[in-house]
Structure formats: structure tokens, C-alpha cells
Design an enzyme around this catalytic site. Sequence first.
Site, PDB file in Angstrom:
ATOM      1  N   GLY A  74      -2.508  -6.762  -4.561  1.00  0.00           N
ATOM      2  CA  GLY A  74      -4.122  -6.527  -3.573  1.00  0.00           C
ATOM      3  C   GLY A  74      -4.276  -5.900  -2.360  1.00  0.00           C
ATOM      4  O   GLY A  74      -4.977  -7.227  -1.763  1.00  0.00           O
ATOM      5  N   ASN A 130      -9.854   5.346  -2.693  1.00  0.00           N
ATOM      6  CA  ASN A 130      -9.825   4.599  -2.926  1.00  0.00           C
ATOM      7  C   ASN A 130     -10.378   3.479  -4.015  1.00  0.00           C
ATOM      8  O   ASN A 130     -10.758   2.672  -3.933  1.00  0.00           O
ATOM      9  CB  ASN A 130      -7.976   3.493  -3.105  1.00  0.00           C
ATOM     10  CG  ASN A 130      -7.865   2.776  -4.266  1.00  0.00           C
ATOM     11  OD1 ASN A 130      -7.813   3.221  -4.887  1.00  0.00           O
ATOM     12  ND2 ASN A 130      -6.738   2.062  -3.730  1.00  0.00           N
ATOM     13  N   CYS A 133      -8.445   1.038  -7.806  1.00  0.00           N
ATOM     14  CA  CYS A 133      -7.306   0.184  -7.601  1.00  0.00           C
ATOM     15  C   CYS A 133      -7.418  -1.782  -8.370  1.00  0.00           C
ATOM     16  O   CYS A 133      -8.893  -2.262  -8.451  1.00  0.00           O
ATOM     17  CB  CYS A 133      -7.407  -1.306  -6.041  1.00  0.00           C
ATOM     18  SG  CYS A 133      -6.493  -2.745  -5.806  1.00  0.00           S
ATOM     19  N   LYS A 168      -9.491   8.764  -5.274  1.00  0.00           N
ATOM     20  CA  LYS A 168      -8.801   8.411  -6.149  1.00  0.00           C
ATOM     21  C   LYS A 168      -9.177   7.458  -7.456  1.00  0.00           C
ATOM     22  O   LYS A 168      -9.847   6.735  -6.804  1.00  0.00           O
ATOM     23  CB  LYS A 168      -7.842   7.547  -5.087  1.00  0.00           C
ATOM     24  CG  LYS A 168      -6.672   7.355  -6.271  1.00  0.00           C
ATOM     25  CD  LYS A 168      -5.038   7.116  -5.525  1.00  0.00           C
ATOM     26  CE  LYS A 168      -4.276   6.510  -5.669  1.00  0.00           C
ATOM     27  NZ  LYS A 168      -3.191   6.125  -5.389  1.00  0.00           N
ATOM     28  N   ASN A 195      -4.701   6.402 -10.537  1.00  0.00           N
ATOM     29  CA  ASN A 195      -4.229   5.448 -10.128  1.00  0.00           C
ATOM     30  C   ASN A 195      -3.389   4.453 -10.988  1.00  0.00           C
ATOM     31  O   ASN A 195      -3.016   5.750 -12.363  1.00  0.00           O
ATOM     32  CB  ASN A 195      -4.968   4.178  -9.461  1.00  0.00           C
ATOM     33  CG  ASN A 195      -4.609   3.506  -8.587  1.00  0.00           C
ATOM     34  OD1 ASN A 195      -3.222   2.784  -8.701  1.00  0.00           O
ATOM     35  ND2 ASN A 195      -5.913   3.653  -7.247  1.00  0.00           N
ATOM     36  N   GLY A 247       3.803   8.254 -12.383  1.00  0.00           N
ATOM     37  CA  GLY A 247       5.603   8.501 -12.687  1.00  0.00           C
ATOM     38  C   GLY A 247       6.376  10.007 -12.855  1.00  0.00           C
ATOM     39  O   GLY A 247       7.091  10.451 -12.919  1.00  0.00           O
TER      40      GLY A 247
HETATM   41  C1  SIN Z   1      -3.099  -2.708  -4.492  1.00  0.00           C
HETATM   42  O1  SIN Z   1      -2.289  -3.243  -3.346  1.00  0.00           O
HETATM   43  O2  SIN Z   1      -3.234  -3.541  -4.812  1.00  0.00           O
HETATM   44  C2  SIN Z   1      -2.034  -1.313  -5.483  1.00  0.00           C
HETATM   45  C3  SIN Z   1      -2.734  -0.387  -4.339  1.00  0.00           C
HETATM   46  C4  SIN Z   1      -3.608   0.310  -6.362  1.00  0.00           C
HETATM   47  O3  SIN Z   1      -3.776   0.449  -6.904  1.00  0.00           O
HETATM   48  O4  SIN Z   1      -4.484   1.450  -5.996  1.00  0.00           O
END
Ligand code: SIN
Length: 304
Positions: A74, A130, A133, A168, A195, A247
Amino acid sequence: MEQLNTEVVLSGVRFRNPVIPASGTFGFGQEFTRYYDLNLLGGISFKGTTIEPRFGNPTPRIAECQAGMLNSVGLQNPGAEHVRDVELPALRKIFNGPLIANISGFSEEDYVRAVEILTGAEQVALLEINISCPNVRHGGMAFGTSPEAAAAITRAVKKVATKPVYMKLSPNVTDITAIAKACEDAGADGLSLINTLLGMRIDVRRRRPVLANKMGGYSGPGIFPVALRMVYQVTGAVRIPVIGMGGVSTARDVIEMMMAGARAVQVGAANLVDPLACRSIVEALPEEMASLGIHALSEIERVS
Ligand code: SIN
């Protein structure tokens, strides 16, 4: 052994090799200095940063799986100003290569404000925006699953960025090439993909989800073929450079990802299994190149 060339160039930025720890699996580098000299890495993509500090999701937020793991962190991070004023000066003391600033947000304005704060940092070579997420209710992946929203964030960020912008992308879409093309048309300088894949585990004894957030992002060796396929599809559809991830855990995976069209590669979940993973991959690259008759990684051509 013959001198082999591992250097790669992304949007004019030189990386001594294509091996880059992925955002969220390497913090701001500090914890890894007890294991090896970070300067052997190609670059570092640091923990996804938002305009305000965030504590992240409730625990448990990690679930193990057979060929990887789920996370629902998160976007825990100390906020863009703290990253600029505290984390980046500390990171400069232990790493002199290019940094990728991974930036997240919950609105167009959030992304723009965080980019304004981080784009000027000297070590930041690329911005990785990003829009993928899966662990937050608003923003995050919502921007990366619609071509229009992805394009809007790209355009907004490009207006204030002074460094190349890499978007991303999420694998949780029907056609990742449509999102990739929308970002390219909106002015993105490059793309990072993939991601994590949205997943879930259930604790069968307690009859409830393992993760407090119920669902999380799946990463690790199990997703490598999916990531490779998406990198191959996207590099066939756009002209901008692509950083491939998902991966990757061996030097051979790095070369395979580059044969799918990636210009550089990020290593994520492998760092959490073995903190020496990136070092092992970098060290194994020359032998792997020699065994495949590759003299320079930048000469690898995408398979047809
Ligand atoms: C996260 O902090 O929840 C992961 C980040 C992501 O998946 O972009």
C-alpha cells in the site's frame, strides 16, 4: 575471458549493466550495503514515493505462494520531500550510478507535485511513474487500466518533468499494448513493465483471506513468462524503450527479457528471497553472455 560489454543506454542515460533492483524491493538501498557494494548495480529504482508520507495497508500484507509472493504494502513511504532531503543524500554516499525515481499518486495533481519535488534531484536520471499499484483503492492501478487516464497522467507529468518519463504499466488489463501506445502518444519517453498481477490467498483453517487487504500483487518467478510475453507485445507495438521486469531471477532471465525487446531489466521479488540476488545476476552475466556468443548486451536484438 574476452572483454564483454554490459553497458546499456536508456534515453541517453548510461547504465553500467542492465540489472536494476525494482522499486519496492530495495527500499532506498541502505539495508543492502551490508551485503555488497551497490556500485556494481546498473541503477536503482527506489521505493514508490507519494507526495505525502504513507504508513501503508494493515498487516498481514505479505503472503507466500509456491512460485512467488503476494504483497499488499500500500505504498508505504516517507513522502517526496523527505526522500529528496534525507534519503537521496544518504543514498548518494553509497551509490554513484543512475537512480530511477518511482512516483505514485492518487490524483493527477499528486503525481505532478511529487515529480516537481524529485525531478531536480541530481542523481535522479529517470522518472518512473507508477500507474499500476494494485494495492490502493483510489488512483494507482486505476490510472493504468484506461488508455485515456494513462495518457492524461503522462501529459501532466511531462509538463513539469526535467528528466525522461517512463510510465510503469499494469498487467491487469486485457490489452497492455493499448495502454502502452496511449502513453507513447502522450509523450512518454519510455515504459516499465510489468507491475504485479492481482492475486489472493485464503487461510483455509481460519476461513478468511491471508492478506488484511484481501487481495495483493503477485510477483516472483511464476510471473516471468507472463511478463516476457507482455514485454514482447509492447516492444512490438511502440518505439520508445522498455524496461522489462516480472519474475527475473537469473542472468539468463535478463538476457531472455532483452531478447523479448527490453533495453534494461529490473529485479524485484528475488531481492526478498536472497538479498544477494542482484549481485549474483550481475556477476553471472559475462559467463552467460560468453556461453551465448553475445559480446555486447546493447546489441541483443528482439526475436521475431
Ligand atoms: C505497494 O507498495 O503496494 C507496491 C507497489 C506497487 O505494486 O506498485
